[in-house]
Write a protein that holds these residues in place. Sequence first.
Motif, mmCIF file in Angstrom:
data_model
loop_
_atom_site.group_PDB
_atom_site.id
_atom_site.type_symbol
_atom_site.label_atom_id
_atom_site.label_comp_id
_atom_site.label_asym_id
_atom_site.label_seq_id
_atom_site.Cartn_x
_atom_site.Cartn_y
_atom_site.Cartn_z
ATOM 1 N N UNK A 271 0.834 -1.197 0.000
ATOM 2 C CA UNK A 271 0.000 0.000 0.000
ATOM 3 C C UNK A 271 0.872 1.252 0.000
ATOM 4 N N UNK A 272 1.887 1.239 -0.869
ATOM 5 C CA UNK A 272 2.839 2.344 -0.955
ATOM 6 C C UNK A 272 3.111 2.697 -2.407
ATOM 7 N N UNK A 273 3.597 3.928 -2.578
ATOM 8 C CA UNK A 273 4.029 4.415 -3.871
ATOM 9 C C UNK A 273 5.540 4.593 -3.866
ATOM 10 N N UNK A 274 6.128 4.520 -5.050
ATOM 11 C CA UNK A 274 7.537 4.845 -5.233
ATOM 12 C C UNK A 274 7.615 5.862 -6.366
ATOM 13 N N UNK A 275 8.325 6.955 -6.134
ATOM 14 C CA UNK A 275 8.477 8.018 -7.134
ATOM 15 C C UNK A 275 9.929 8.022 -7.602
ATOM 16 N N UNK A 276 10.119 8.050 -8.923
ATOM 17 C CA UNK A 276 11.474 8.078 -9.461
ATOM 18 C C UNK A 276 11.545 8.870 -10.751
ATOM 19 N N UNK A 277 12.779 9.061 -11.212
ATOM 20 C CA UNK A 277 13.008 9.696 -12.511
ATOM 21 C C UNK A 277 14.168 8.973 -13.172
ATOM 22 N N UNK A 278 14.199 9.023 -14.501
ATOM 23 C CA UNK A 278 15.233 8.298 -15.236
ATOM 24 C C UNK A 278 15.269 8.768 -16.683
ATOM 25 N N UNK A 279 16.268 8.278 -17.398
ATOM 26 C CA UNK A 279 16.376 8.547 -18.838
ATOM 27 C C UNK A 279 15.676 7.441 -19.631
ATOM 28 N N UNK A 280 15.896 6.182 -19.249
ATOM 29 C CA UNK A 280 15.333 5.041 -19.970
ATOM 30 C C UNK A 280 14.326 4.331 -19.071
ATOM 31 N N UNK B 63 -2.166 11.268 -0.790
ATOM 32 C CA UNK B 63 -3.300 11.946 -1.425
ATOM 33 C C UNK B 63 -2.808 12.797 -2.595
ATOM 34 N N UNK B 64 -1.687 13.495 -2.435
ATOM 35 C CA UNK B 64 -1.135 14.301 -3.523
ATOM 36 C C UNK B 64 -0.825 13.409 -4.722
ATOM 37 N N UNK B 65 -0.200 12.268 -4.470
ATOM 38 C CA UNK B 65 0.141 11.344 -5.553
ATOM 39 C C UNK B 65 -1.117 10.806 -6.218
ATOM 40 N N UNK B 66 -2.108 10.421 -5.431
ATOM 41 C CA UNK B 66 -3.359 9.925 -5.997
ATOM 42 C C UNK B 66 -4.039 10.995 -6.848
ATOM 43 N N UNK B 67 -3.996 12.245 -6.405
ATOM 44 C CA UNK B 67 -4.583 13.339 -7.184
ATOM 45 C C UNK B 67 -3.789 13.600 -8.456
ATOM 46 N N UNK B 68 -2.483 13.481 -8.388
ATOM 47 C CA UNK B 68 -1.639 13.649 -9.569
ATOM 48 C C UNK B 68 -2.012 12.612 -10.630
ATOM 49 N N UNK B 69 -2.286 11.401 -10.198
ATOM 50 C CA UNK B 69 -2.689 10.327 -11.108
ATOM 51 C C UNK B 69 -4.076 10.609 -11.693
ATOM 52 N N UNK B 70 -4.992 11.109 -10.871
ATOM 53 C CA UNK B 70 -6.376 11.338 -11.300
ATOM 54 C C UNK B 70 -6.563 12.566 -12.181
ATOM 55 N N UNK B 71 -5.801 13.614 -11.912
ATOM 56 C CA UNK B 71 -6.053 14.906 -12.548
ATOM 57 C C UNK B 71 -4.874 15.328 -13.434
ATOM 58 N N UNK B 72 -4.968 15.078 -14.742
ATOM 59 C CA UNK B 72 -3.874 15.400 -15.667
ATOM 60 C C UNK B 72 -3.462 16.875 -15.661
ATOM 61 N N UNK B 73 -4.389 17.762 -15.312
ATOM 62 C CA UNK B 73 -4.033 19.179 -15.294
ATOM 63 C C UNK B 73 -2.944 19.489 -14.261
ATOM 64 N N UNK B 74 -2.852 18.678 -13.215
ATOM 65 C CA UNK B 74 -1.769 18.857 -12.232
ATOM 66 C C UNK B 74 -0.418 18.585 -12.886
ATOM 67 N N UNK B 75 -0.380 17.604 -13.761
ATOM 68 C CA UNK B 75 0.852 17.263 -14.468
ATOM 69 C C UNK B 75 1.323 18.439 -15.308
ATOM 70 N N UNK B 76 0.421 19.035 -16.041
ATOM 71 C CA UNK B 76 0.782 20.169 -16.887
ATOM 72 C C UNK B 76 1.296 21.339 -16.065
ATOM 73 N N UNK B 77 0.707 21.569 -14.910
ATOM 74 C CA UNK B 77 1.160 22.658 -14.037
ATOM 75 C C UNK B 77 2.583 22.393 -13.540
ATOM 76 N N UNK B 78 2.881 21.147 -13.218
ATOM 77 C CA UNK B 78 4.235 20.809 -12.772
ATOM 78 C C UNK B 78 5.247 21.012 -13.896
ATOM 79 N N UNK B 79 4.874 20.606 -15.102
ATOM 80 C CA UNK B 79 5.784 20.760 -16.246
ATOM 81 C C UNK B 79 6.126 22.236 -16.445
#
Length: 98
Positions: free
Chosen positions: A13-22, A74-90
């Motif tokens: 019941x956990x999330x993992x956040x990461x970044x990468x090239x590939x 909750x922030x992560x779940x909202x990020x997944x649900x609401x694509x407009x949050x993604x655009x704001x972060x970009x």
Amino acid sequence: MAFVYILKSESLEKFYVGSCINLLERLEEHQSKKYLGSFTTAASDWQLVFKMDNLDYSQARNIEAHIKKMKSKVYIENLIKFPEMTQKLIVRFLEKHQ
């Protein structure tokens, strides 16, 4: 180009956040437990639930750090649900990068 991604483990019941090239290579590393003792070795059921692509590497790292700093499921779940949050972060982290 770089990615920000979020994995979810139902058993933990956990999330993992990461970044990468590939992304495909990095997901394989998580699944194969390449880095013993790392957070994702605690479970075998990690699933990709979110990704942002076509990012500058520095931008991806900053977005990853921001999501982690929020320390909120909750922030992560909202990020997944609401694509407009993604655009704001970009936009937010593109401006900081330049």
